[in-house]
Design an enzyme around this catalytic site. Structure first.
Site, PDB file in Angstrom:
ATOM      1  N   ARG A  16      -4.838 -18.255 -67.359  1.00  0.00           N
ATOM      2  CA  ARG A  16      -3.937 -17.104 -67.258  1.00  0.00           C
ATOM      3  C   ARG A  16      -2.789 -17.225 -68.246  1.00  0.00           C
ATOM      4  NH1 ARG A  16       1.312 -15.641 -66.740  1.00  0.00           N
ATOM      5  NH2 ARG A  16       1.646 -17.355 -65.251  1.00  0.00           N
ATOM      6  N   CYS A 243       4.977 -16.537 -72.808  1.00  0.00           N
ATOM      7  CA  CYS A 243       5.181 -15.191 -72.279  1.00  0.00           C
ATOM      8  C   CYS A 243       5.292 -14.209 -73.437  1.00  0.00           C
ATOM      9  CB  CYS A 243       6.451 -15.129 -71.427  1.00  0.00           C
ATOM     10  SG  CYS A 243       6.821 -13.475 -70.808  1.00  0.00           S
TER      11      CYS A 243
END
Length: 314
Positions: A16, A243
């Site tokens: 992920r 991110c």
């Protein structure tokens, strides 16, 4: 070492957090192989993906398929990231063991990442808890407080705000909370001080530490968190991750480096390091051209490693 946990859990987040921030879209079959082989190597907690719209993160469009596979692997605790109630309902339908709701302590990052204020996300946690309970689901909810040590968009993030949002997540219905150094600003002293306060507040509901290695501090920060009594950490094979909405947020702690450090110190992980390194080698081939990280794959295991591990176990 007497105060350190005897056993430490590593949650593999490469499927992920790792894949979401790179250009390569890994085929589902290779992701499934990654999942199965990590499990075979002894990894027992894996974040398999995120329930976000495929148009936003095509790298994670097959999360439901990976979650279904994870549910067939004995003893595997499978988690997914959910940014909102819609994603949470998919996690509940897929019987995920845990869903992570990301909440940024930086208001600027929260708006950039989720288009919501931190308190808006807390309210979403409450809605997710209500939906979970109404469905009779056993899926746990983790409130993951990110940018806990600062933010490239906002700059300083006050410790009091981090702790306030962590407590608010628990009050809203989160079963667990965690803290993340999203952009790699943390240092060991700051980690120990914040994590000690967090553990005092949350007790055994404090779940996990998440450190980026942007400035080479991830393992040192894990050590500081261990001193604070934390025994679960996120990491990504080959140290990939970051991110997309936090400039400079490169590189997670490397799973293989972290497992080596912990095992060398006598904190058992249950992970077969040679098998993990073989998987890491294949991932490097699959992700040819992407920036990979870590040191153990270059140096290899020392000849004394097995003797030291056995001595520590005794």
């Amino acid at each position: 070492m007497a105060n350190f946990p005897a056993n430490v859990t590593i949650r593999e987040v490469g499927l992920r957090d790792g894949l979401q921030s790179i250009a390569t879209i890994l085929p589902t079959e290779q992701k499934l192989e990654w999942l199965r082989r990590a499990h075979a190597a002894g990894v027992r907690e894996i974040e398999v993906g995120s329930f976000v719209p495929a148009k936003l993160l095509p790298q994670l469009a097959d999360t439901a398929e990976l979650l279904a596979c994870a549910k067939t692997l004995p003893g595997l605790f499978a988690s997914v990231l959910v940014p909102n109630l819609r994603g949470a309902k998919r996690a509940i339908d897929g019987a995920a063991d845990l869903m992570i709701v990301p909440l940024s302590a930086s208001h600027a990052h929260s708006l950039a990442n989720l288009r919501k204020t931190p308190d808006d996300v807390v309210a979403e946690v409450a809605r997710i808890r209500a939906a979970r309970d109404a469905a009779g689901s056993r899926t746990l909810i983790e409130g993951g407080v990110g940018t806990a040590f600062g933010c490239t968009l906002q700059g300083k993030v006050e410790r009091a705000e981090v702790l306030r949002l962590m407590q608010a997540s628990l009050d809203a219905g989160a079963d667990r909370v965690s803290l993340a150094d999203t952009v790699g600003f943390a240092d060991p002293r700051a980690v120990r001080e914040l994590f000690e306060q967090a553990v005092r507040i949350a007790g055994d509901r404090f779940w996990c530490g998440h450190f980026h290695d942007t400035r080479g501090m991830a393992l040192a920060n894990v050590y500081a968190a261990l001193e604070a009594g934390v025994n679960r950490f996120d990491a990504s094979l080959a140290g990939i991750g970051g991110c997309p909405h936090a400039p400079g947020a490169s590189g997670n702690a490397s799973t293989e480096d972290l497992a080596y450090m912990l095992d060398s110190m006598g904190a058992g992980t249950g992970i077969d390091l040679p098998a993990l390194l073989e998987l890491r080698s294949d991932i490097a081939r699959w992700l040819d051209g992407e920036a990979l990280h870590g040191a153990l794959w270059k140096a290899g295991l020392p000849r004394t490693f097995e003797q030291t591990r056995v001595a520590n176990a005794a």
